[in-house]
Design a protein around this motif. Structure first.
Motif, mmCIF file in Angstrom:
data_model
loop_
_atom_site.group_PDB
_atom_site.id
_atom_site.type_symbol
_atom_site.label_atom_id
_atom_site.label_comp_id
_atom_site.label_asym_id
_atom_site.label_seq_id
_atom_site.Cartn_x
_atom_site.Cartn_y
_atom_site.Cartn_z
ATOM 1 N N UNK A 7 21.998 -3.564 5.658
ATOM 2 C CA UNK A 7 20.570 -3.116 5.349
ATOM 3 C C UNK A 7 20.404 -1.922 6.141
ATOM 4 N N UNK A 8 20.973 -1.564 7.244
ATOM 5 C CA UNK A 8 20.684 -0.568 7.931
ATOM 6 C C UNK A 8 21.446 0.695 7.230
ATOM 7 N N UNK A 9 22.696 0.451 6.998
ATOM 8 C CA UNK A 9 23.266 1.327 6.028
ATOM 9 C C UNK A 9 22.586 1.918 4.719
ATOM 10 N N UNK A 10 21.863 0.941 3.909
ATOM 11 C CA UNK A 10 21.202 1.026 2.916
ATOM 12 C C UNK A 10 20.040 2.031 3.009
ATOM 13 N N UNK A 11 19.374 1.412 4.246
ATOM 14 C CA UNK A 11 18.261 2.523 4.557
ATOM 15 C C UNK A 11 18.553 3.784 4.745
ATOM 16 N N UNK A 12 19.761 4.075 5.610
ATOM 17 C CA UNK A 12 20.082 5.207 6.024
ATOM 18 C C UNK A 12 20.348 6.164 4.738
ATOM 19 N N UNK A 149 18.017 10.782 13.079
ATOM 20 C CA UNK A 149 17.465 9.394 13.248
ATOM 21 C C UNK A 149 18.336 8.380 12.603
ATOM 22 N N UNK A 150 19.268 8.707 11.592
ATOM 23 C CA UNK A 150 20.145 7.775 10.732
ATOM 24 C C UNK A 150 21.624 8.281 11.419
ATOM 25 N N UNK A 151 21.863 8.798 12.623
ATOM 26 C CA UNK A 151 23.100 9.206 12.988
ATOM 27 C C UNK A 151 24.236 9.463 12.117
ATOM 28 N N UNK A 152 23.961 10.634 11.319
ATOM 29 C CA UNK A 152 24.834 10.992 10.395
ATOM 30 C C UNK A 152 25.345 12.620 10.704
ATOM 31 N N UNK A 153 26.506 12.891 11.267
ATOM 32 C CA UNK A 153 26.939 14.075 11.348
ATOM 33 C C UNK A 153 26.724 14.900 10.027
ATOM 34 N N UNK A 154 27.193 14.395 8.988
ATOM 35 C CA UNK A 154 27.101 15.174 7.740
ATOM 36 C C UNK A 154 25.732 15.752 7.538
ATOM 37 N N UNK A 155 24.543 14.814 7.668
ATOM 38 C CA UNK A 155 23.371 15.355 7.556
ATOM 39 C C UNK A 155 23.038 16.288 8.463
ATOM 40 N N UNK A 156 23.292 16.377 9.577
ATOM 41 C CA UNK A 156 23.009 17.281 10.617
ATOM 42 C C UNK A 156 23.693 18.594 10.409
ATOM 43 N N UNK A 157 24.881 18.545 9.914
ATOM 44 C CA UNK A 157 25.702 19.619 9.505
ATOM 45 C C UNK A 157 25.072 20.399 8.339
ATOM 46 N N UNK A 158 24.481 19.631 7.027
ATOM 47 C CA UNK A 158 23.923 19.987 6.375
ATOM 48 C C UNK A 158 22.443 20.661 6.571
ATOM 49 N N UNK A 159 21.935 20.439 7.676
ATOM 50 C CA UNK A 159 20.677 20.932 8.229
ATOM 51 C C UNK A 159 21.019 22.502 8.999
ATOM 52 N N UNK A 160 22.181 22.274 9.372
ATOM 53 C CA UNK A 160 22.570 23.654 10.295
ATOM 54 C C UNK A 160 23.187 24.737 9.134
ATOM 55 N N UNK A 161 23.572 24.109 7.980
ATOM 56 C CA UNK A 161 23.920 25.049 6.990
ATOM 57 C C UNK A 161 22.633 25.707 6.362
ATOM 58 N N UNK A 162 21.513 24.994 6.459
ATOM 59 C CA UNK A 162 20.440 25.576 6.063
ATOM 60 C C UNK A 162 19.825 26.678 7.027
#
Length: 382
Positions: A7-12, A149-162
């Motif tokens: 459920x945590x993974x689905x919410x993330x 918040x969701x502990x995702x390196x990929x999302x954080x990396x995409x943020x820095x790409x922005x």
């Protein structure tokens, strides 16, 4: 996997999809605006910046696909989960950015060196660049907050790409303003700088992903924190062979714990469970800890080998050398230590007439593997 974890993974995944789609729509709008503005108002830097925005759209699509895969529950082919898909997606994204940045840097460098006439950008280029800076800074902050918040390196990396897109728009501002002030080559230089920024971000993403894919461990600081947490647990005599690796945003740990050799198996297991609790209190992102309970420190050179007899073989030796054991209820407790077997013989019959440990050892033929022998009877210990 527990239902709460899934459920945590689905919410993330839902949170990641929402912020990524919002960013993708913004990237597409800015890409069209900057490419059209760069072509119409003669700014090569703004045109390259627009291409940069379109790479953000592609990266957003990669993020959506990879996040969907990485948040699937474990299966028979991937018993540890699918988080490595996130790492693989980050590496692909980084490699793509390196290629785009290198191609754009080469194209604009060749344009400068070839002696082609350099045009002066129009003033709308400045306005478009300002809109881009504001929009990309906003989506950067929003995306990074969700990624952390969701502990995702990929999302954080995409943020820095922005964030790099916002930086590149600032470079466009400087280059265009310089060209309007009488230095037309500044716009071309700005385009090259933007291309280098794109390639640099790509290199960082790809390199960090490669380190994870080859199971690079935690930093020395984090490893020392985990080692201290385990060593300070009651019942742990020593900690060795502590290994770690990452799988997406999760941490996996293997640790060997040295405990007193005379304790029971269940007490050793309980000590290991306490170590798990303390380690997770130290680094909350740990998902799996495998602990191995050692009754001796196998790093000191005297290691108990596989050549020692098994319980069945030892029992056979005792029954052959001590036939009277067949007449009483008994059991053996074995301790494999120092490359020998230390035996404790328990009987429930207080009137059983068993020889002394020395006599039993002689009857057994003084086997080389026997380190010591203790006999336990109700009311009598020898």
């Amino acid at each position: 996997m527990s239902s709460s974890h899934q459920q945590r993974l689905d919410a993330e995944f839902r949170a990641a999809s929402r912020v990524t789609i919002i960013g993708m729509v913004l990237d597409a709008l800015l890409g069209v605006l900057k490419c059209f503005g760069g072509w119409l108002f003669h700014s090569q830097a703004l045109l390259v910046d627009g291409i940069h925005s379109f790479t953000d759209v592609i990266s957003d699509l990669v993020v959506l696909a990879v996040m969907k895969l990485s948040r699937r529950e474990p299966d028979s082919d991937h018993p540890y989960g699918h988080q490595r898909f996130e790492t693989l997606g980050t590496m692909v994204l980084g490699s793509f950015l390196i290629a785009i940045g290198g191609a754009l840097a080469w194209d604009n460098t060749w344009r400068m060196l070839s002696g082609m006439p350099l045009t002066v950008p129009g003033w709308p280029v400045l306005a478009i660049a300002l809109v881009s800076v504001a929009g990309k800074e906003w989506i950067f902050r929003y995306t990074r907050r969700v990624g952390e918040h969701i502990r995702s390196d990929l999302i954080v990396a995409n943020a820095w790409h922005s964030r790099t897109d916002a930086f590149s728009s600032i470079v466009v501002l400087v280059g265009a303003a310089g060209a309007m002030a009488g230095f037309p080559w500044l716009d071309a230089v700005a385009a090259i700088v933007i291309a280098v920024i794109i390639a640099h971000v790509g290199w960082q993403l790809a390199w960090n992903s490669v380190r994870e894919l080859v199971d690079t461990g935690l930093s020395d600081e984090d490893t020392d924190l985990l080692r201290t947490a385990a060593a300070d647990t009651e019942g742990v005599l020593n900690v060795h062979d502590l290994r770690s690796r990452r799988m997406g945003s999760d941490i996996l740990v293997d640790v060997h714990l040295v405990v007193k050799p005379e304790i029971s198996v269940s007490e050793g297991h309980q000590i290991g469970m306490q170590v798990i609790r303390r380690m997770r209190d130290t680094l909350p992102h740990i998902r799996l800890i495998n602990f191995h309970i050692d009754a001796e420190n196998d790093q000191r050179g005297t290691i108990t080998t596989q050549q020692l007899p098994t319980r069945r073989e030892i029992h056979g030796v005792f029954r052959e050398g001590l036939p009277e054991l067949d007449t009483v209820k008994h059991h053996l407790r074995l301790h494999y230590l120092g490359n020998q077997v230390h035996v404790e013989l328990f009987t429930d019959a207080p009137d059983a007439r068993l020889p002394s440990p020395e006599q039993i050892t002689a009857k057994l033929g003084h086997p080389a593997w026997l380190g010591s022998l203790k006999v336990w009877q109700p009311g009598n210990v020898s």
